[in-house]
Design a protein around this motif. Structure first.
Motif, PDB file in Angstrom:
ATOM      1  N   UNK A   1       0.795  -1.226   0.000  1.00 47.80           N
ATOM      2  CA  UNK A   1       0.000   0.000   0.000  1.00 47.80           C
ATOM      3  C   UNK A   1       0.830   1.281   0.000  1.00 47.80           C
ATOM      4  N   UNK A   2       2.071   1.211   0.442  1.00 50.83           N
ATOM      5  CA  UNK A   2       2.885   2.424   0.542  1.00 50.83           C
ATOM      6  C   UNK A   2       4.314   1.998   0.870  1.00 50.83           C
ATOM      7  N   UNK A   3       5.262   2.881   0.604  1.00 50.28           N
ATOM      8  CA  UNK A   3       6.633   2.650   1.066  1.00 50.28           C
ATOM      9  C   UNK A   3       7.272   3.980   1.408  1.00 50.28           C
ATOM     10  N   UNK A   4       8.321   3.918   2.221  1.00 54.86           N
ATOM     11  CA  UNK A   4       9.013   5.133   2.615  1.00 54.86           C
ATOM     12  C   UNK A   4      10.429   4.830   3.058  1.00 54.86           C
ATOM     13  N   UNK A   5      11.256   5.885   3.076  1.00 51.33           N
ATOM     14  CA  UNK A   5      12.666   5.738   3.444  1.00 51.33           C
ATOM     15  C   UNK A   5      13.094   6.933   4.301  1.00 51.33           C
TER      16      UNK A   5
ATOM     17  N   UNK B   1       5.234   4.456  -3.267  1.00 52.06           N
ATOM     18  CA  UNK B   1       4.600   5.367  -2.316  1.00 52.06           C
ATOM     19  C   UNK B   1       3.287   5.898  -2.896  1.00 52.06           C
ATOM     20  N   UNK B   2       2.395   6.318  -2.005  1.00 54.49           N
ATOM     21  CA  UNK B   2       1.147   6.919  -2.467  1.00 54.49           C
ATOM     22  C   UNK B   2       1.451   8.273  -3.122  1.00 54.49           C
ATOM     23  N   UNK B   3       0.498   8.766  -3.889  1.00 52.40           N
ATOM     24  CA  UNK B   3       0.697  10.033  -4.599  1.00 52.40           C
ATOM     25  C   UNK B   3       0.971  11.173  -3.626  1.00 52.40           C
ATOM     26  N   UNK B   4       0.241  11.211  -2.508  1.00 56.63           N
ATOM     27  CA  UNK B   4       0.444  12.289  -1.528  1.00 56.63           C
ATOM     28  C   UNK B   4       1.837  12.228  -0.907  1.00 56.63           C
TER      29      UNK B   4
ATOM     30  N   UNK C   1       7.593  14.040  -0.223  1.00 53.79           N
ATOM     31  CA  UNK C   1       9.014  13.704  -0.084  1.00 53.79           C
ATOM     32  C   UNK C   1       9.620  13.408  -1.451  1.00 53.79           C
ATOM     33  N   UNK C   2      10.904  13.760  -1.646  1.00 57.50           N
ATOM     34  CA  UNK C   2      11.547  13.458  -2.927  1.00 57.50           C
ATOM     35  C   UNK C   2      11.726  11.956  -3.118  1.00 57.50           C
ATOM     36  N   UNK C   3      11.767  11.518  -4.360  1.00 57.01           N
ATOM     37  CA  UNK C   3      11.951  10.107  -4.690  1.00 57.01           C
ATOM     38  C   UNK C   3      13.392   9.699  -4.390  1.00 57.01           C
ATOM     39  N   UNK C   4      13.574   8.607  -3.655  1.00 54.80           N
ATOM     40  CA  UNK C   4      14.924   8.145  -3.329  1.00 54.80           C
ATOM     41  C   UNK C   4      15.588   7.556  -4.562  1.00 54.80           C
TER      42      UNK C   4
END
Length: 632
Positions: A32-36, A52-55, A60-63
């Motif tokens: 459903x989502x990812x983050x770093x 990651x979700x659109x919001x 946050x910038x793309x890693x």
């Protein structure tokens, strides 16, 4: 319910390609989502990922490729507070405390009320934020307050430390690799293997315990230098000098000498189980109960209806499970709850056999029926499934427990072992029986797996001589009687085996299994009860049966104990496709020179005992495990 990953490089910054590939390896745990979050030379930055979700991508910038000393990765399966406010890695207001968390905390509302009373405010309705604020308020004392399942990482830039922690009975896995280069951790081993610090090597000490117990005893795994953080533990890494310490935050209570009646125990277990079920039914997504047809799961289904009148239940049907399926359907009708049966045919069981075996990160000894249960839940859009797992360990449910009193008597005759000179199979079994000097040995024997002498004959001498066969390091307090056996059941049968397999099975299809029998209060209460109330040596689960009497039909209450698994022995005997698959796999295994080809042939050609197929299946799954993780 999600997946976490991360690394801390001790001496140099390393490429974020590591955390990107690690996080991708557990996409199934959180689609459903990812983050770093990355930290390098006192600079910290949060990033989004491709999934990651659109919001979150807007925030946050793309890693992409950049270096860091510390990196945290997260995959989200949205269960509570489905909004982006539950996004992880989650940061404190001052951005000095960062958390990634996999699991569910069932008492998070109570803890939130305490924290609000202490002056904390909240931006989300997630349990993750409650843990974050709790850590700010209570520090390391937080872990003992959490009622639920969790593995987590906290980076504390104020006190310059990094913490890894795991729940009381290990419902959520957490593996790590430690070397002079750094520390790497993740929810699954396959993730660690994506990091440049980690090279796969066989840990024969882990394989040895795996063959003896049908599972690898924590903290060992079957991979060299990859360990499992033990349940009820947290590890602290000092960010200034890389010193690592480990502490336990909970241990099983000892039985009480207090005079408690059976009636009082039944009433209290009933009350605590209701409380646990009501908390674990909470979710912002659909919830179901998986019923096997036995007491454990059927009681949960029965007691769920008052808290959720529209609760759904389902049963997985497989060959020779007709009686269980019938009982589950009758019970569902008795309770007045919606119920479906998913029939898994022979063809369906075999369809993804190799892939399913290789999803597990060690050899094992059964067809994992829970993978089919998780797939069905996923197909029906059930993100959360309540399971009866844990009841057998907590309430003395396994049939071999009933042999304990006889063993305590027979062990007085262990002195005859040196006088058994014959080497036929029966004599070897007798010799093995009289080799059980400790309660731990009795526990090992009850797992119906390879015997120590069989493993010695199987593994080539060059390898076997490198193995530490002294298992005393796994011994508990060796309390005489059922209380000592209970400790091993909870630590090894449950933590190292059943909930570990459950987690991998469920998360393969992005489904969360929950365990009402494993709430803090219920475990603490049952563990502290006088032994005679929990165990009588005549009937399995006597206390739980008494508790269930007013809820369940007689057909369920009187049903004999049966494991929830496919009849592997039937497949081996009757399915040519399976036999050909086994022969092909064993031929591949024999070429590796790990094991005696003569012993493999002997086991395959002379399956006489009821459970001789277990050894064969362990060899088959060893070969498939090796192919997956060691061959490019």
């Amino acid at each position: 319910m999600c997946g976490i990953s991360g690394y801390y490089s001790f001496h140099k910054s390393i490429s974020s390609k590591n955390i990107l590939e690690m996080n991708q390896a557990i996409r199934h745990r959180g689609p459903d989502d990812e983050g770093f979050w990355l930290y390098d030379h006192d600079q910290a930055t949060s990033f989004s990922g491709n999934d990651s979700t659109l919001k979150i991508k807007e925030q946050f910038p793309l890693l992409q490729d950049r270096n860091s000393e510390i990196a945290l990765g997260f995959r989200r399966l949205s269960i509570i507070d489905l909004s982006e406010k539950g996004h992880q890695p989650m940061l404190s207001e001052d951005e000095k405390i960062i958390i990634t968390f996999n699991g569910e905390i069932y008492n998070f509302k109570k803890l939130r009320n305490e924290l609000e009373a202490a002056g904390h405010s909240f931006r989300s309705h997630s349990d993750t934020e409650v843990i974050l604020k709790a850590y700010q308020e209570w520090g390391n004392s937080t872990f003992a307050k959490l009622d639920g399942m969790f593995s987590l990482c906290i980076v504390d830039l104020i006190s310059h430390k990094l913490l890894l922690a795991r729940d009381r009975v290990g419902m959520k896995p957490l593996f790590y690799h430690q070397s002079e280069k750094g520390l790497v951790w993740a929810s699954e081993i396959k993730v660690l293997l994506k990091n440049e610090f980690v090279k796969p090597e066989i840990n024969w000490n882990g394989v040895y315990t795996n063959f003896l117990f049908q599972t690898t005893l924590a903290p060992q795994t079957c991979f060299q230098d990859i360990l499992s953080l033990e349940p009820a533990s947290f590890m602290t890494i000092d960010l200034k000098d890389q010193k690592i310490t480990k502490e336990k935050f909970w241990k099983l209570p000892s039985p009480s000498s207090e005079n408690i009646s059976e009636e009082e125990a039944v009433r209290k277990v009933d009350e605590l189980l209701s409380e646990s079920i009501s908390e674990q039914l909470y979710a912002d997504v659909p919830v179901a109960v998986m019923m096997s047809g036995g007491i454990d799961s059927t009681l949960i289904a029965s007691k769920s209806k008052p808290f959720n009148a529209n609760i759904k239940t389902y049963t997985i049907s497989y060959p020779f499970s007709e009686e269980e399926v019938k009982n589950a359907s009758l019970a569902a009708e008795h309770f007045g709850v919606s119920h479906e049966v998913k029939e898994v045919s022979d063809e369906e069981a075999l369809e993804q056999l190799k892939e399913n075996i290789q999803h597990f990160e060690e050899p094992y000894s059964s067809f994992e029926v829970l993978i089919n249960a998780a797939k069905y839940a996923h197909d029906k859009d059930f993100k959360v499934v309540l399971s009866g797992n844990g009841a057998d360990e907590l309430f003395a449910g396994y049939s071999h427990t009933l042999k304990l009193k006889r063993w305590l008597l027979m062990k007085n005759f262990n002195f005859i072992k040196p006088f058994i000179f014959t080497k036929d199979k029966f004599s070897q079994r007798v010799k093995n029986y009289f080799s059980q000097d400790y309660l731990f040995d009795f526990f090992r024997q009850s797992q119906i797996s390879m015997m120590p002498l069989e493993v010695k004959n199987l593994i080539t001498p060059a390898i076997y001589n490198t193995i530490n066969t002294d298992l005393s390091r796994y011994h508990g307090l060796e309390i005489k009687g059922y209380s000592g056996y209970f400790e091993y059941d909870m630590k090894y049968s449950l933590s190292s085996h059943h909930v570990f397999r459950d987690d991998l099975s469920a998360m393969k299809y992005s489904v969360e299994f929950r365990y009402p029998y494993l709430s803090n209060n219920l475990i603490d209460y049952v563990a502290a009860l006088p032994e005679h109330i929990r165990f009588n040596g005549i009937q399995n689960k006597p206390l739980l049966r008494k508790t269930a009497e007013k809820y369940l039909p007689d057909s369920v209450l009187n049903m004999p104990k049966k494991g929830f698994s496919f009849p592997v022995n039937y497949f081996i005997k009757n399915e040519k496709k399976v036999r050909d698959f086994i022969v092909e796999t064993l031929e591949s295994l024999k070429k590796r020179n790990f094991f005696s080809t003569a012993v493999i042939d002997e086991w395959w050609n002379h399956q006489e005992h009821e459970y001789d197929w277990v050894k064969i299946w362990q060899l088959v799954t060893f070969e498939l495990w090796y192919q997956k993780y060691f061959e490019k």
